[in-house]
Design a protein around this motif. Structure first.
Motif, PDB file in Angstrom:
ATOM      1  N   CYS A   1       0.835  -1.197   0.000  1.00 61.06           N
ATOM      2  CA  CYS A   1       0.000   0.000   0.000  1.00 61.06           C
ATOM      3  C   CYS A   1       0.872   1.250   0.000  1.00 61.06           C
ATOM      4  N   SER A   2       0.530   2.174  -0.863  1.00 53.27           N
ATOM      5  CA  SER A   2       1.150   3.501  -0.886  1.00 53.27           C
ATOM      6  C   SER A   2       0.106   4.495  -0.389  1.00 53.27           C
ATOM      7  N   VAL A   3       0.449   5.258   0.639  1.00 54.73           N
ATOM      8  CA  VAL A   3      -0.473   6.226   1.235  1.00 54.73           C
ATOM      9  C   VAL A   3       0.108   7.618   1.121  1.00 54.73           C
ATOM     10  N   ILE A   4      -0.715   8.570   0.689  1.00 53.55           N
ATOM     11  CA  ILE A   4      -0.301   9.969   0.600  1.00 53.55           C
ATOM     12  C   ILE A   4      -1.287  10.804   1.395  1.00 53.55           C
ATOM     13  N   PHE A   5      -0.782  11.584   2.326  1.00 51.07           N
ATOM     14  CA  PHE A   5      -1.617  12.481   3.118  1.00 51.07           C
ATOM     15  C   PHE A   5      -1.339  13.926   2.708  1.00 51.07           C
ATOM     16  N   PRO A   6      -2.179  14.524   1.847  1.00 49.51           N
ATOM     17  CA  PRO A   6      -2.005  15.935   1.499  1.00 49.51           C
ATOM     18  C   PRO A   6      -2.378  16.817   2.689  1.00 49.51           C
ATOM     19  N   HIS A   7      -1.635  17.869   2.903  1.00 44.83           N
ATOM     20  CA  HIS A   7      -1.897  18.744   4.043  1.00 44.83           C
ATOM     21  C   HIS A   7      -3.043  19.706   3.732  1.00 44.83           C
ATOM     22  N   VAL A   8      -4.230  19.145   3.650  1.00 49.06           N
ATOM     23  CA  VAL A   8      -5.459  19.917   3.488  1.00 49.06           C
ATOM     24  C   VAL A   8      -6.456  19.393   4.507  1.00 49.06           C
ATOM     25  N   ASP A   9      -7.428  20.208   4.855  1.00 46.68           N
ATOM     26  CA  ASP A   9      -8.355  19.872   5.930  1.00 46.68           C
ATOM     27  C   ASP A   9      -9.660  19.317   5.359  1.00 46.68           C
ATOM     28  N   VAL A  10      -9.985  18.081   5.731  1.00 49.19           N
ATOM     29  CA  VAL A  10     -11.267  17.484   5.378  1.00 49.19           C
ATOM     30  C   VAL A  10     -11.848  16.871   6.648  1.00 49.19           C
TER      31      VAL A  10
ATOM     32  N   THR B   1     -18.514  12.202  -4.589  1.00 51.37           N
ATOM     33  CA  THR B   1     -18.812  13.360  -3.741  1.00 51.37           C
ATOM     34  C   THR B   1     -17.598  13.787  -2.948  1.00 51.37           C
ATOM     35  N   ARG B   2     -16.928  12.855  -2.293  1.00 51.87           N
ATOM     36  CA  ARG B   2     -15.805  13.207  -1.423  1.00 51.87           C
ATOM     37  C   ARG B   2     -14.575  13.663  -2.197  1.00 51.87           C
ATOM     38  N   ALA B   3     -14.421  13.210  -3.425  1.00 46.86           N
ATOM     39  CA  ALA B   3     -13.259  13.614  -4.219  1.00 46.86           C
ATOM     40  C   ALA B   3     -13.218  15.122  -4.429  1.00 46.86           C
ATOM     41  N   ILE B   4     -14.368  15.767  -4.386  1.00 52.86           N
ATOM     42  CA  ILE B   4     -14.442  17.220  -4.564  1.00 52.86           C
ATOM     43  C   ILE B   4     -13.632  17.941  -3.496  1.00 52.86           C
ATOM     44  N   LEU B   5     -13.542  17.336  -2.306  1.00 51.65           N
ATOM     45  CA  LEU B   5     -12.871  17.967  -1.173  1.00 51.65           C
ATOM     46  C   LEU B   5     -11.353  17.805  -1.207  1.00 51.65           C
ATOM     47  N   ILE B   6     -10.834  16.974  -2.115  1.00 47.52           N
ATOM     48  CA  ILE B   6      -9.402  16.655  -2.124  1.00 47.52           C
ATOM     49  C   ILE B   6      -8.749  17.248  -3.364  1.00 47.52           C
TER      50      ILE B   6
ATOM     51  N   SER C   1      -8.735   7.196   1.421  1.00 53.55           N
ATOM     52  CA  SER C   1      -8.632   6.468   2.679  1.00 53.55           C
ATOM     53  C   SER C   1      -9.593   7.088   3.682  1.00 53.55           C
ATOM     54  N   GLY C   2     -10.544   6.301   4.152  1.00 55.48           N
ATOM     55  CA  GLY C   2     -11.534   6.828   5.081  1.00 55.48           C
ATOM     56  C   GLY C   2     -12.309   7.965   4.459  1.00 55.48           C
ATOM     57  N   SER C   3     -12.395   9.074   5.189  1.00 54.08           N
ATOM     58  CA  SER C   3     -13.087  10.259   4.680  1.00 54.08           C
ATOM     59  C   SER C   3     -12.134  11.234   4.009  1.00 54.08           C
ATOM     60  N   GLY C   4     -10.847  10.841   3.881  1.00 58.04           N
ATOM     61  CA  GLY C   4      -9.858  11.722   3.291  1.00 58.04           C
ATOM     62  C   GLY C   4      -9.268  12.658   4.336  1.00 58.04           C
ATOM     63  N   PRO C   5      -8.318  13.500   3.924  1.00 60.71           N
ATOM     64  CA  PRO C   5      -7.841  13.702   2.555  1.00 60.71           C
ATOM     65  C   PRO C   5      -6.798  12.692   2.079  1.00 60.71           C
ATOM     66  N   SER C   6      -6.389  11.758   2.949  1.00 59.68           N
ATOM     67  CA  SER C   6      -5.403  10.776   2.516  1.00 59.68           C
ATOM     68  C   SER C   6      -5.961   9.914   1.389  1.00 59.68           C
ATOM     69  N   VAL C   7      -5.079   9.524   0.492  1.00 58.74           N
ATOM     70  CA  VAL C   7      -5.425   8.632  -0.601  1.00 58.74           C
ATOM     71  C   VAL C   7      -4.459   7.452  -0.559  1.00 58.74           C
ATOM     72  N   PHE C   8      -4.848   6.358  -1.196  1.00 60.30           N
ATOM     73  CA  PHE C   8      -3.981   5.179  -1.163  1.00 60.30           C
ATOM     74  C   PHE C   8      -4.105   4.417  -2.473  1.00 60.30           C
ATOM     75  N   SER C   9      -3.100   3.608  -2.733  1.00 57.45           N
ATOM     76  CA  SER C   9      -3.145   2.710  -3.880  1.00 57.45           C
ATOM     77  C   SER C   9      -2.536   1.376  -3.481  1.00 57.45           C
ATOM     78  N   PHE C  10      -3.007   0.314  -4.102  1.00 56.64           N
ATOM     79  CA  PHE C  10      -2.431  -1.011  -3.932  1.00 56.64           C
ATOM     80  C   PHE C  10      -1.468  -1.303  -5.079  1.00 56.64           C
ATOM     81  N   THR C  11      -0.386  -1.995  -4.748  1.00 56.80           N
ATOM     82  CA  THR C  11       0.557  -2.483  -5.748  1.00 56.80           C
ATOM     83  C   THR C  11       0.951  -3.908  -5.372  1.00 56.80           C
TER      84      THR C  11
END
Length: 325
Positions: A189-198, A250-255, A276-286
């Protein structure tokens, strides 16, 4: 909500401890198509709790680090201490005293189960401290009450994998029925947490209350496909099934840059990409760690070019859950 079976609970276990230090892992919930029912645990990040017994009865928080002053210290308002209070009430030992130190090693409001990791660390710690008078699975309803305190809803898709480890499916909430799913050996799993507030509450309030039957049928098929893919170690089926037609639009609008990040990940060879969850983190499987690291690097570079800082994590699926350290 499920409670511990009506049996004579031991007041404490046989091997009491004076102090324990516990790590509990972050989690990815929903897993794209499995809103509120699927989740898995990560190797990193996670939270730590130090808990020690005191002579004076009651639960106190004596130290919180890594939260930038955002978490409450009042025992009834902090998910860690409130969950410990509920635990002591459950086993009938409100005469016991403990003090708690909480070390946040993961970002709050990241969509990575920050409150769940803290709550699970606290519950696992008090159960270890008192000699495990109840089972680890019996801690789950208490952890869900911690989630209710944190975000207003007692969901299990973060606390279940953090507490039990691995990949979990919440088959039912009433009665509570949580199932362990197998994890393919080469799933990373690759996880990226953008520093934005959701905020979690805000993200939940955006979700549609009614959906089209055809969309629901498609979502059910994807969930069944993902679960089947995990059992069969069929990475292609896992990839085909990880699509969310109900929540993500719907939630993608916030990220910010969500669809560009997805394009980067999928073009690089990811099996999937989602929130990931409610965001803003996103993840991918490899299917290998090197590709997961490459995807993290490319997305981080893209976000930085658009003025967005981020944290990145690369992990296999954590099968252990919480542990003493």
């Amino acid at each position: 909500m499920e409670s511990v079976e009506s049996k004579a609970l031991p007041h404490v276990g046989k091997q009491l401890k004076e102090e324990v230090r516990v790590f509990a892992p972050a989690t990815v919930a929903n897993v794209i198509c499995g809103y509120d029912i699927l989740g898995f645990a990560l190797d990193e990040p996670g939270d730590e709790v130090i808990m020690r017994r005191t002579k004076e009865a009651g639960v106190k928080i004596v130290n919180i680090q890594g939260d930038d002053g955002r978490l409450p210290w009042a025992a009834e308002k902090n998910t860690v201490s409130a969950s410990v209070q509920n635990y002591l009430e459950l086993i009938g030992r409100n005469d016991i005293g403990v003090e708690i130190e909480l070390f946040k090693h993961m970002p709050i409001g990241s969509g990575l189960g920050s409150s769940a990791a803290s709550t699970v660390a606290g519950l696992y710690a008090i159960n270890q401290l008192l000699g495990q008078p109840i089972s680890q699975r019996e801690l789950l309803p208490l952890a869900m009450k911690g989630e209710e305190l944190a975000c207003g809803y007692p969901h299990a898709d973060n606390v279940a994998p953090s507490l039990l480890g691995g990949f979990t499916l919440v088959r039912s909430y009433e009665p509570l029925d949580v199932i362990h799913l197998p994890v393919p050996a080469n799933l990373y799993c690759s996880v990226i947490f953008p520093h934005v507030d959701v905020p979690t509450r805000a993200a939940r309030e955006m979700i549609r209350k009614k959906v089209l039957l055809k969309d629901a049928v498609q979502q059910w098929g994807n969930i069944a496909g993902l679960v089947s893919g995990l059992f069969m170690e069929d990475y292609d089926l896992i990839s085909r099934s990880m699509e969310d037609v109900l929540i993500e639009p719907t939630r993608a609008i916030l990220i910010p840059e969500f669809y560009e990040m997805r394009k980067i990940a999928m073009s690089a060879g990811a099996l999937s990409f989602g929130i990931s969850g409610s965001g803003p983190s996103v993840f991918s499987f490899t299917t290998n760690r090197e590709l997961a690291q490459e995807i993290s690097h490319k997305i981080s570079k893209h976000l930085n070019a658009h003025g967005i800082e981020c944290n990145t994590y690369v992990s296999s699926i954590n099968s252990d859950g919480p542990k003493e350290i």
